[in-house]
Design a protein around this motif. Structure first.
Motif, PDB file in Angstrom:
ATOM      1  N   THR A 117     109.956  58.926  47.089  1.00  0.00           N
ATOM      2  CA  THR A 117     109.370  57.629  46.749  1.00  0.00           C
ATOM      3  C   THR A 117     110.465  56.596  46.481  1.00  0.00           C
ATOM      4  O   THR A 117     110.321  55.418  46.831  1.00  0.00           O
ATOM      5  CB  THR A 117     108.446  57.757  45.530  1.00  0.00           C
ATOM      6  N   ALA A 118     111.575  57.030  45.868  1.00  0.00           N
ATOM      7  CA  ALA A 118     112.708  56.129  45.656  1.00  0.00           C
ATOM      8  C   ALA A 118     113.277  55.664  46.994  1.00  0.00           C
ATOM      9  O   ALA A 118     113.612  54.486  47.158  1.00  0.00           O
ATOM     10  CB  ALA A 118     113.796  56.834  44.838  1.00  0.00           C
ATOM     11  N   ALA A 119     113.384  56.581  47.953  1.00  0.00           N
ATOM     12  CA  ALA A 119     113.913  56.222  49.270  1.00  0.00           C
ATOM     13  C   ALA A 119     112.994  55.217  49.973  1.00  0.00           C
ATOM     14  O   ALA A 119     113.464  54.235  50.568  1.00  0.00           O
ATOM     15  CB  ALA A 119     114.073  57.475  50.133  1.00  0.00           C
ATOM     16  N   ILE A 120     111.687  55.435  49.892  1.00  0.00           N
ATOM     17  CA  ILE A 120     110.733  54.498  50.505  1.00  0.00           C
ATOM     18  C   ILE A 120     110.840  53.132  49.837  1.00  0.00           C
ATOM     19  O   ILE A 120     110.828  52.088  50.514  1.00  0.00           O
ATOM     20  CB  ILE A 120     109.293  55.055  50.401  1.00  0.00           C
ATOM     21  N   SER A 121     110.968  53.120  48.518  1.00  0.00           N
ATOM     22  CA  SER A 121     111.131  51.857  47.788  1.00  0.00           C
ATOM     23  C   SER A 121     112.434  51.173  48.184  1.00  0.00           C
ATOM     24  O   SER A 121     112.489  49.943  48.300  1.00  0.00           O
ATOM     25  CB  SER A 121     111.108  52.120  46.279  1.00  0.00           C
ATOM     26  N   ASP A 122     113.488  51.966  48.375  1.00  0.00           N
ATOM     27  CA  ASP A 122     114.791  51.427  48.782  1.00  0.00           C
ATOM     28  C   ASP A 122     114.696  50.756  50.142  1.00  0.00           C
ATOM     29  O   ASP A 122     115.196  49.641  50.353  1.00  0.00           O
ATOM     30  CB  ASP A 122     115.819  52.563  48.817  1.00  0.00           C
ATOM     31  N   TRP A 123     114.076  51.424  51.095  1.00  0.00           N
ATOM     32  CA  TRP A 123     113.902  50.828  52.431  1.00  0.00           C
ATOM     33  C   TRP A 123     113.031  49.570  52.362  1.00  0.00           C
ATOM     34  O   TRP A 123     113.297  48.585  53.061  1.00  0.00           O
ATOM     35  CB  TRP A 123     113.288  51.853  53.379  1.00  0.00           C
ATOM     36  N   TYR A 146     112.377  42.646  44.047  1.00  0.00           N
ATOM     37  CA  TYR A 146     112.698  43.047  42.675  1.00  0.00           C
ATOM     38  C   TYR A 146     111.900  44.269  42.248  1.00  0.00           C
ATOM     39  O   TYR A 146     112.457  45.215  41.675  1.00  0.00           O
ATOM     40  CB  TYR A 146     112.430  41.887  41.718  1.00  0.00           C
ATOM     41  N   TYR A 147     110.588  44.271  42.510  1.00  0.00           N
ATOM     42  CA  TYR A 147     109.767  45.388  42.045  1.00  0.00           C
ATOM     43  C   TYR A 147     110.049  46.659  42.846  1.00  0.00           C
ATOM     44  O   TYR A 147     109.992  47.772  42.296  1.00  0.00           O
ATOM     45  CB  TYR A 147     108.291  45.008  42.087  1.00  0.00           C
ATOM     46  N   ALA A 148     110.357  46.515  44.135  1.00  0.00           N
ATOM     47  CA  ALA A 148     110.769  47.690  44.908  1.00  0.00           C
ATOM     48  C   ALA A 148     112.074  48.246  44.344  1.00  0.00           C
ATOM     49  O   ALA A 148     112.262  49.466  44.244  1.00  0.00           O
ATOM     50  CB  ALA A 148     110.945  47.318  46.380  1.00  0.00           C
ATOM     51  N   ILE A 151     111.333  50.083  40.994  1.00  0.00           N
ATOM     52  CA  ILE A 151     110.757  51.408  41.253  1.00  0.00           C
ATOM     53  C   ILE A 151     111.840  52.358  41.739  1.00  0.00           C
ATOM     54  O   ILE A 151     111.922  53.518  41.303  1.00  0.00           O
ATOM     55  CB  ILE A 151     109.611  51.301  42.282  1.00  0.00           C
ATOM     56  N   LYS A 152     112.685  51.887  42.649  1.00  0.00           N
ATOM     57  CA  LYS A 152     113.749  52.724  43.213  1.00  0.00           C
ATOM     58  C   LYS A 152     114.653  53.281  42.123  1.00  0.00           C
ATOM     59  O   LYS A 152     114.847  54.501  42.021  1.00  0.00           O
ATOM     60  CB  LYS A 152     114.582  51.915  44.200  1.00  0.00           C
TER      61      LYS A 152
END
Length: 216
Positions: A117-123, A146-148, A151-152
């Motif tokens: 989920t962190a990787a998806i947020s990072d992308w 910012y919110y992504a 979460i990341k």
């Protein structure tokens, strides 16, 4: 086992690369006077502030909208940094589960879920950061970025925490201790919005990976 040794060697190489990428600026007295880091841009909350930070990335003699150095940094992050930490967390979770089968499967699933989920947020964050640099910067873009980002970093910290707790139960005290220090730096940075703590937390992941390479 091949993947175990791959994890150790890969963690060591990524750790060295991470320290080489972050320590020179963090330890330089004039580091804060150079162009803005990507982490500083990630945490900016206003279009005006983001534009000012992005302009520090513009190549000399070029239009500010070019941001070639900044674009290259986003590409490197998306195609190198993100796959690297995702791979390490997944392999580490699998190793923990195999080396300590008495641990609840919750650790395995939690670490992989947090990392993925962190990787998806990072992308997602990189997508909005790239869009903001190529077009007019709107508050909606900045908020999405910012919110992504929030979460990341929160999920990376969570993945480090759960990994450290599992490694502690396995008797890997030095790795676990470094992981808890890293988690503390990131947690303070996230909760208090102290970007320097996030940058030191990111850098400390390098020491954590080196300890994994030698002591896992």
């Amino acid at each position: 086992m091949f993947w175990y040794w791959f994890l150790k060697i890969f963690a060591g190489l990524v750790g060295l690369g991470l320290l080489g990428l972050t320590l020179p600026r963090l330890l330089s007295p004039s580091g804060t006077e150079s162009s803005a880091t990507q982490i500083e841009i990630e945490w900016e909350r206003t279009p005006e502030g983001m534009k000012a930070l992005l302009e520090t990335q513009a190549d000399e003699g070029s239009q500010p909208q070019t941001f070639k150095k900044y674009q290259q940094g986003l590409t490197f992050d998306s195609w190198v940094i993100v796959p690297a930490y995702l791979t390490i967390f997944i392999l580490l979770a699998l190793h923990i589960q195999k080396a300590e089968p008495s641990l609840p499967g919750f650790y395995l699933y939690a670490i992989i879920f947090f990392a993925l989920t962190a990787a998806i947020s990072d992308w997602t964050e990189n997508h909005f950061m790239r869009a903001a640099s190529l077009t007019g910067i709107t508050q909606a873009m900045v908020d999405a970025k910012y919110y992504a980002n929030l979460i990341k970093w929160s999920l990376i910290a969570a993945a480090i925490l759960f990994s450290s707790l599992a490694l502690w139960k396995m008797g890997k005290v030095w790795i676990s201790g470094m992981g808890l220090v890293d988690f503390a730096l990131l947690a303070v940075g996230i909760l208090a919005h102290k970007i320097l703590f996030v940058e030191w937390g990111f850098s400390s992941m390098g020491w954590l990976l080196l300890l994994m390479a030698f002591l896992l």
